[in-house]
Design a protein around this motif. Sequence first.
Motif, PDB file in Angstrom:
ATOM      1  N   LYS A  20      -2.540  -1.257  -3.989  1.00 43.42           N
ATOM      2  CA  LYS A  20      -2.576  -2.184  -2.860  1.00 43.42           C
ATOM      3  C   LYS A  20      -3.136  -1.527  -1.600  1.00 43.42           C
ATOM      4  O   LYS A  20      -3.921  -2.121  -0.868  1.00 43.42           O
ATOM      5  CB  LYS A  20      -1.177  -2.732  -2.576  1.00 43.42           C
ATOM      6  CG  LYS A  20      -1.122  -3.686  -1.401  1.00 43.42           C
ATOM      7  CD  LYS A  20       0.267  -4.230  -1.177  1.00 43.42           C
ATOM      8  CE  LYS A  20       0.289  -5.174   0.001  1.00 43.42           C
ATOM      9  NZ  LYS A  20       1.602  -5.741   0.233  1.00 43.42           N
ATOM     10  N   PHE A  21      -2.727  -0.277  -1.327  1.00 44.80           N
ATOM     11  CA  PHE A  21      -3.137   0.398  -0.099  1.00 44.80           C
ATOM     12  C   PHE A  21      -4.314   1.343  -0.304  1.00 44.80           C
ATOM     13  O   PHE A  21      -4.669   2.113   0.585  1.00 44.80           O
ATOM     14  CB  PHE A  21      -1.946   1.128   0.528  1.00 44.80           C
ATOM     15  CG  PHE A  21      -0.884   0.186   0.999  1.00 44.80           C
ATOM     16  CD1 PHE A  21      -1.124  -0.688   2.049  1.00 44.80           C
ATOM     17  CD2 PHE A  21       0.353   0.145   0.378  1.00 44.80           C
ATOM     18  CE1 PHE A  21      -0.155  -1.572   2.478  1.00 44.80           C
ATOM     19  CE2 PHE A  21       1.329  -0.738   0.799  1.00 44.80           C
ATOM     20  CZ  PHE A  21       1.083  -1.600   1.857  1.00 44.80           C
ATOM     21  N   HIS A  22      -4.908   1.296  -1.491  1.00 46.24           N
ATOM     22  CA  HIS A  22      -6.114   2.081  -1.796  1.00 46.24           C
ATOM     23  C   HIS A  22      -5.916   3.578  -1.540  1.00 46.24           C
ATOM     24  O   HIS A  22      -6.769   4.227  -0.935  1.00 46.24           O
ATOM     25  CB  HIS A  22      -7.328   1.557  -1.013  1.00 46.24           C
ATOM     26  CG  HIS A  22      -7.516   0.081  -1.127  1.00 46.24           C
ATOM     27  ND1 HIS A  22      -7.945  -0.513  -2.295  1.00 46.24           N
ATOM     28  CD2 HIS A  22      -7.299  -0.922  -0.246  1.00 46.24           C
ATOM     29  CE1 HIS A  22      -8.000  -1.825  -2.116  1.00 46.24           C
ATOM     30  NE2 HIS A  22      -7.618  -2.101  -0.883  1.00 46.24           N
ATOM     31  N   VAL A  23      -4.776   4.108  -1.978  1.00 46.11           N
ATOM     32  CA  VAL A  23      -4.503   5.540  -1.836  1.00 46.11           C
ATOM     33  C   VAL A  23      -5.403   6.277  -2.829  1.00 46.11           C
ATOM     34  O   VAL A  23      -5.346   6.020  -4.027  1.00 46.11           O
ATOM     35  CB  VAL A  23      -3.009   5.851  -2.104  1.00 46.11           C
ATOM     36  CG1 VAL A  23      -2.741   7.346  -2.001  1.00 46.11           C
ATOM     37  CG2 VAL A  23      -2.126   5.061  -1.133  1.00 46.11           C
ATOM     38  N   PRO A  24      -6.243   7.199  -2.347  1.00 46.74           N
ATOM     39  CA  PRO A  24      -7.243   7.837  -3.216  1.00 46.74           C
ATOM     40  C   PRO A  24      -6.658   8.974  -4.075  1.00 46.74           C
ATOM     41  O   PRO A  24      -7.055  10.124  -3.964  1.00 46.74           O
ATOM     42  CB  PRO A  24      -8.272   8.361  -2.220  1.00 46.74           C
ATOM     43  CG  PRO A  24      -7.461   8.671  -1.008  1.00 46.74           C
ATOM     44  CD  PRO A  24      -6.368   7.624  -0.968  1.00 46.74           C
ATOM     45  N   ILE A  25      -5.725   8.638  -4.959  1.00 42.16           N
ATOM     46  CA  ILE A  25      -5.050   9.639  -5.793  1.00 42.16           C
ATOM     47  C   ILE A  25      -6.050  10.421  -6.642  1.00 42.16           C
ATOM     48  O   ILE A  25      -5.938  11.636  -6.798  1.00 42.16           O
ATOM     49  CB  ILE A  25      -4.008   8.957  -6.708  1.00 42.16           C
ATOM     50  CG1 ILE A  25      -2.945   8.248  -5.878  1.00 42.16           C
ATOM     51  CG2 ILE A  25      -3.380   9.952  -7.672  1.00 42.16           C
ATOM     52  CD1 ILE A  25      -2.125   9.145  -5.005  1.00 42.16           C
ATOM     53  N   GLU A  26      -7.045   9.763  -7.180  1.00 43.57           N
ATOM     54  CA  GLU A  26      -7.996  10.416  -8.086  1.00 43.57           C
ATOM     55  C   GLU A  26      -8.755  11.557  -7.416  1.00 43.57           C
ATOM     56  O   GLU A  26      -9.195  12.485  -8.085  1.00 43.57           O
ATOM     57  CB  GLU A  26      -8.976   9.408  -8.702  1.00 43.57           C
ATOM     58  CG  GLU A  26      -9.924   8.733  -7.717  1.00 43.57           C
ATOM     59  CD  GLU A  26      -9.310   7.640  -6.847  1.00 43.57           C
ATOM     60  OE1 GLU A  26      -9.939   7.264  -5.843  1.00 43.57           O
ATOM     61  OE2 GLU A  26      -8.203   7.164  -7.157  1.00 43.57           O
ATOM     62  N   THR A  27      -8.884  11.543  -6.105  1.00 45.13           N
ATOM     63  CA  THR A  27      -9.603  12.633  -5.423  1.00 45.13           C
ATOM     64  C   THR A  27      -8.807  13.930  -5.442  1.00 45.13           C
ATOM     65  O   THR A  27      -9.353  14.991  -5.179  1.00 45.13           O
ATOM     66  CB  THR A  27      -9.925  12.263  -3.958  1.00 45.13           C
ATOM     67  OG1 THR A  27      -8.701  12.042  -3.256  1.00 45.13           O
ATOM     68  CG2 THR A  27     -10.808  11.035  -3.883  1.00 45.13           C
ATOM     69  N   ASN A  28      -7.525  13.859  -5.756  1.00 46.27           N
ATOM     70  CA  ASN A  28      -6.671  15.045  -5.782  1.00 46.27           C
ATOM     71  C   ASN A  28      -6.451  15.598  -7.186  1.00 46.27           C
ATOM     72  O   ASN A  28      -5.765  16.606  -7.340  1.00 46.27           O
ATOM     73  CB  ASN A  28      -5.306  14.724  -5.163  1.00 46.27           C
ATOM     74  CG  ASN A  28      -5.413  14.359  -3.707  1.00 46.27           C
ATOM     75  OD1 ASN A  28      -6.307  14.825  -3.011  1.00 46.27           O
ATOM     76  ND2 ASN A  28      -4.522  13.533  -3.236  1.00 46.27           N
ATOM     77  N   ASN A  29      -6.981  14.956  -8.197  1.00 45.65           N
ATOM     78  CA  ASN A  29      -6.706  15.354  -9.571  1.00 45.65           C
ATOM     79  C   ASN A  29      -7.104  16.789  -9.887  1.00 45.65           C
ATOM     80  O   ASN A  29      -6.506  17.421 -10.755  1.00 45.65           O
ATOM     81  CB  ASN A  29      -7.375  14.398 -10.558  1.00 45.65           C
ATOM     82  CG  ASN A  29      -6.673  13.054 -10.582  1.00 45.65           C
ATOM     83  OD1 ASN A  29      -5.524  12.927 -10.179  1.00 45.65           O
ATOM     84  ND2 ASN A  29      -7.370  12.036 -11.048  1.00 45.65           N
TER      85      ASN A  29
END
Length: 163
Positions: free
Chosen positions: A15-24
Amino acid sequence: MRRVRETLYPELIEKFHVPIETNNNIPEVSLEDLKWADGLAIGSPTRYGNMAGGMKTFLDTTAPLWSSGVLYGKPVTFFTEASTIHRGHETTILTMSTYAYHFGMIIVPLGYAIPEISSTTTGGSPYGASHLGSKKELDENERKIARFQGRRLAQVARKLKCP
């Protein structure tokens, strides 16, 4: 650089477009990482004027380090990000710093030693560097302040290691 485990619910991340994949590709922090580092720069996005839940959860696991005294006298500094100017940048840094007081760590603040602190509404405060997240990219003041904070932490860590 290390990261804590994200604790936001997947539907909120979406919903809030938290860019989790950039931290993988960034390794997850361990208690061992806190032991070997000469100094720590701890950062968290602001959540209602406080650190993110993942950071709080990780810091709550550090009791073995507290009881052994291994972090006593180690320098630490703090930084944050929030989506608006008045979203709790300073209180987030202050909530993270309470752990450092309990550990007997040496808190390395920015103070007003860099002129950009007095001429910015987005890059930080005497407590530490910050980023106005609604802008996506760091502006030049934010970069200068963050670099200054990193250099200051390194200088203090170096002085503390000298016999």
